[in-house]
Design a protein around this motif. Structure first.
Motif, PDB file in Angstrom:
ATOM      1  N   UNK A   1       0.730  -1.247   0.028  1.00 33.53           N
ATOM      2  CA  UNK A   1       0.485  -0.209  -0.206  1.00 33.53           C
ATOM      3  C   UNK A   1       0.582   1.423   0.002  1.00 33.53           C
ATOM      4  N   UNK A   2       1.611   1.277   0.396  1.00 32.03           N
ATOM      5  CA  UNK A   2       3.049   2.620   0.576  1.00 32.03           C
ATOM      6  C   UNK A   2       3.255   2.733  -0.941  1.00 32.03           C
ATOM      7  N   UNK A   3       3.672   1.568  -1.357  1.00 34.87           N
ATOM      8  CA  UNK A   3       4.385   1.715  -2.713  1.00 34.87           C
ATOM      9  C   UNK A   3       2.721   2.447  -3.983  1.00 34.87           C
ATOM     10  N   UNK A   4       2.211   1.279  -3.497  1.00 42.07           N
ATOM     11  CA  UNK A   4       1.206   2.261  -4.127  1.00 42.07           C
ATOM     12  C   UNK A   4       0.543   3.518  -3.737  1.00 42.07           C
ATOM     13  N   UNK A   5      -0.008   3.767  -2.810  1.00 43.51           N
ATOM     14  CA  UNK A   5       0.302   5.626  -2.436  1.00 43.51           C
ATOM     15  C   UNK A   5       1.551   6.147  -3.454  1.00 43.51           C
ATOM     16  N   UNK A   6       2.606   6.041  -3.331  1.00 40.59           N
ATOM     17  CA  UNK A   6       4.107   7.142  -3.776  1.00 40.59           C
ATOM     18  C   UNK A   6       3.726   7.266  -4.861  1.00 40.59           C
ATOM     19  N   UNK A   7       3.273   6.299  -5.938  1.00 41.93           N
ATOM     20  CA  UNK A   7       2.505   6.096  -7.032  1.00 41.93           C
ATOM     21  C   UNK A   7       1.631   7.273  -7.646  1.00 41.93           C
ATOM     22  N   UNK A   8       0.543   6.836  -6.628  1.00 41.29           N
ATOM     23  CA  UNK A   8      -1.027   7.223  -6.842  1.00 41.29           C
ATOM     24  C   UNK A   8      -0.598   8.866  -6.591  1.00 41.29           C
ATOM     25  N   UNK A   9       0.278   9.390  -5.739  1.00 39.66           N
ATOM     26  CA  UNK A   9       0.404  10.861  -5.147  1.00 39.66           C
ATOM     27  C   UNK A   9       1.180  11.538  -5.537  1.00 39.66           C
ATOM     28  N   UNK A  10       2.376  10.427  -6.409  1.00 38.94           N
ATOM     29  CA  UNK A  10       3.292  11.331  -7.488  1.00 38.94           C
ATOM     30  C   UNK A  10       3.703  11.147  -8.916  1.00 38.94           C
ATOM     31  N   UNK A  11       2.245  11.397  -9.686  1.00 41.45           N
ATOM     32  CA  UNK A  11       2.117  10.887 -10.904  1.00 41.45           C
ATOM     33  C   UNK A  11       3.432  11.507 -11.911  1.00 41.45           C
ATOM     34  N   UNK A  12       4.044  12.492 -12.010  1.00 37.64           N
ATOM     35  CA  UNK A  12       4.857  13.310 -12.443  1.00 37.64           C
ATOM     36  C   UNK A  12       6.019  12.201 -12.216  1.00 37.64           C
ATOM     37  N   UNK A  13       6.219  11.983 -11.053  1.00 35.49           N
ATOM     38  CA  UNK A  13       8.181  10.721 -10.717  1.00 35.49           C
ATOM     39  C   UNK A  13       7.508  10.414 -11.976  1.00 35.49           C
ATOM     40  N   UNK A  14       7.158   9.515 -11.757  1.00 30.54           N
ATOM     41  CA  UNK A  14       7.467   7.855 -12.291  1.00 30.54           C
ATOM     42  C   UNK A  14       7.470   8.204 -13.902  1.00 30.54           C
ATOM     43  N   UNK A  15       8.941   7.876 -14.742  1.00 30.33           N
ATOM     44  CA  UNK A  15       8.369   8.199 -16.275  1.00 30.33           C
ATOM     45  C   UNK A  15       8.722   7.319 -16.951  1.00 30.33           C
ATOM     46  N   UNK A  16       9.282   5.939 -16.293  1.00 25.19           N
ATOM     47  CA  UNK A  16      10.034   4.680 -16.450  1.00 25.19           C
ATOM     48  C   UNK A  16      11.331   4.749 -16.670  1.00 25.19           C
ATOM     49  N   UNK A  17      12.139   6.098 -16.161  1.00 23.86           N
ATOM     50  CA  UNK A  17      13.161   6.377 -16.577  1.00 23.86           C
ATOM     51  C   UNK A  17      13.457   5.298 -15.035  1.00 23.86           C
ATOM     52  N   UNK A  18      15.173   4.919 -14.958  1.00 25.09           N
ATOM     53  CA  UNK A  18      15.779   4.366 -13.656  1.00 25.09           C
ATOM     54  C   UNK A  18      15.393   4.527 -12.484  1.00 25.09           C
ATOM     55  N   UNK A  19      14.926   3.101 -11.438  1.00 20.32           N
ATOM     56  CA  UNK A  19      15.160   3.650 -10.226  1.00 20.32           C
ATOM     57  C   UNK A  19      15.693   2.123  -9.549  1.00 20.32           C
ATOM     58  N   UNK A  20      16.681   3.168  -8.709  1.00 22.15           N
ATOM     59  CA  UNK A  20      18.168   2.451  -7.933  1.00 22.15           C
ATOM     60  C   UNK A  20      17.081   1.936  -6.604  1.00 22.15           C
ATOM     61  N   UNK A  21      17.197   0.594  -6.608  1.00 21.33           N
ATOM     62  CA  UNK A  21      16.466   0.284  -5.414  1.00 21.33           C
ATOM     63  C   UNK A  21      18.091  -1.452  -4.454  1.00 21.33           C
ATOM     64  N   UNK A  22      18.227  -0.269  -2.832  1.00 19.46           N
ATOM     65  CA  UNK A  22      18.472  -1.164  -2.556  1.00 19.46           C
ATOM     66  C   UNK A  22      18.084  -1.586  -0.705  1.00 19.46           C
ATOM     67  N   UNK A  23      18.734  -2.681  -0.590  1.00 21.79           N
ATOM     68  CA  UNK A  23      18.108  -3.357   0.891  1.00 21.79           C
ATOM     69  C   UNK A  23      19.373  -3.707   1.870  1.00 21.79           C
ATOM     70  N   UNK A  24      18.904  -3.671   3.189  1.00 21.77           N
ATOM     71  CA  UNK A  24      20.389  -4.223   3.666  1.00 21.77           C
ATOM     72  C   UNK A  24      19.709  -6.267   3.259  1.00 21.77           C
TER      73      UNK A  24
END
Length: 449
Positions: free
Chosen positions: A123-146
């Motif tokens: 749900x957090x991920x879904x809201x990030x996308x829904x609340x910021x539609x102009x951010x996600x344009x299909x460019x690179x997304x870097x993801x790192x985790x412990x």
């Protein structure tokens, strides 16, 4: 019924309006608090002509099963002993049933995400996308985790919807030998010395051994055991693979299991007839939460000095956020940097940033909850988001809005358009702060001494 409703309202009031709704919990549970988004909270529109274009993010894993069986082992063995001696009250018998069932649910799942936790992250991920539609344009997304499985799984859940939209998304995993960026609390010898120092241990003992802790412990066990068994417990009872367990140890163990139940959905609690509310009154719950959560305040919160080692160890991560943001602004070829780690990552970073409610120092260990509340700062799924905005007009400053657990927060920086801050002001403030603390940009904990 009226009294039950009042009790639930009063606990929520005592918890200083925790982010978790009454529908999901009715108690203060510190860092075990389940994540919940308030859909009615205010979202301030971006200034005219501005749109979001990039996000720098650090998040905690979702709700999990209890990480170690210590608490359930202590509770089970003491209750089993009392049961064999016919020393359990009716409430004690039901507690024994619940502890057995809790252990069955946890078996082979220690430290793993629960289904409830998985849904929260999605749900957090879904809201990030829904609340910021102009951010996600299909460019690179870097993801790192412990390196921990629950952090890795949290990252996978978070980006699963991105992958379906953007098959070529760029995903990286922080190498096993380069975990200092997210698990800095494991790699600093200076921090390790602080964590196990006499001053920290003495502060924990002060609140654990306080007369009120003992008084409340006695009140709780009277609901569970007959008087003869309580007398034995007061003196200490030897259990398998454990040192002598006394009344306070038993009560704290049961209370920690009470906290851990927040990792399960209301439906799971209902299906298994879990209800530990009868064992802890409002006052008992509030005090035991203060006792159990004191370690968080001391070890990963502002404690005695908000600029000391337990906070300074987050410096490499802050430097990384400043630099990745600058690169994103300059190159305009990345939508987001997403990092997934732990409460021990989020809390020091929040304090280093001086986000409101994260850096005040209490006059006494007994008063820390008045200035620092783990349930607000590091619930399960906790996150810090820097959302960047640019103007459609040329030569306008880049703006940033900072969210803590998806809520707009104040920074110690001037802004004429709160909650929007100039990126140049943010970068200057934190660069100056880090340099003043002697934490020059070197991606290593060697500078955090």
């Amino acid at each position: 019924m009226v009294m039950v409703r009042f009790r639930k309202w009063f606990i929520v009031f005592l918890c200083a309006f925790s982010s978790v709704s009454l529908a999901q919990q009715t108690m203060c549970v510190g860092s075990k608090t389940a994540y919940q988004y308030d859909a009615e909270q205010k979202i301030t529109p971006a200034p005219t002509g501005y749109m979001a274009f990039y996000i720098d993010h650090v998040g905690r894993h979702g709700s999990r099963y209890i990480s170690k069986p210590k608490s359930e082992d202590i509770a089970y063995q003491i209750l089993l002993m009392a049961e064999k001696q016919n020393q359990l009250t009716s409430l004690g018998k039901d507690l024994f049933r619940q502890i057995i069932r809790i252990a069955e649910l946890n078996k082979n799942h220690y430290g793993e995400l629960t289904d409830f936790g998985r849904k929260d992250i999605a749900f957090i991920s879904q809201r990030m996308q829904e609340n910021n539609p102009t951010v996600f344009k299909g460019n690179k997304i870097d993801v790192v985790s412990s390196r921990t499985p629950r952090a890795k799984e949290t990252a996978e859940i978070f980006i699963s919807s991105f992958k379906s939209k953007y098959p070529d998304i760029h995903v990286t995993q922080q190498p096993e030998d380069q975990q200092t960026l997210l698990r800095f609390f494991d790699y600093s010898s200076v921090y390790n010395e602080y964590k196990h120092s006499k001053v920290v241990k003495d502060s924990v003992k002060l609140i654990e051994n306080a007369p009120k802790t003992q008084q409340i412990s006695e009140q709780v066990v009277k609901k569970i055991f007959a008087d003869d068994f309580i007398q034995k417990l007061d003196k200490g009872i030897e259990v398998v693979d454990k040192s002598s367990v006394k009344t306070r140890d038993f009560v704290i163990s049961v209370y920690q299991l009470y906290q851990e139940l927040q990792a399960f959905s209301p439906q799971v609690l209902k299906d298994n007839y879990f209800d530990l509310d009868p064992y802890f009154s409002v006052d008992e719950n509030t005090w035991l939460n203060t006792v159990v959560t004191a370690k968080n305040y001391l070890e990963i919160g502002p404690a005695f000095d908000a600029n000391s080692i337990q906070i300074k160890i987050a410096a490499p991560l802050l430097w990384d956020m400043l630099n990745t943001a600058d690169i994103a602004i300059a190159n305009n070829n990345i939508d987001a940097n997403l990092r997934f780690a732990h409460a021990e990552t989020i809390s020091p970073l929040a304090t280093l940033l001086e986000i409101e409610g994260t850096s005040a120092i209490a006059e006494s260990i007994f008063d820390y909850y008045a200035v620092w509340q783990a349930d607000k700062i590091i619930p399960m799924g906790a996150n810090i988001q820097w959302i960047f905005y640019k103007s459609e007009k040329e030569n306008q400053p880049v703006l940033v809005k900072v969210l803590l657990n998806e809520r707009e927060v104040h920074l110690p920086i001037k802004s004429v358009q709160y909650p929007y801050y100039r990126w140049s002001d943010i970068k200057q403030f934190y660069t100056d702060k880090l340099n003043k603390l002697g934490l020059s940009y070197i991606p290593s904990l060697a500078t955090a001494n």
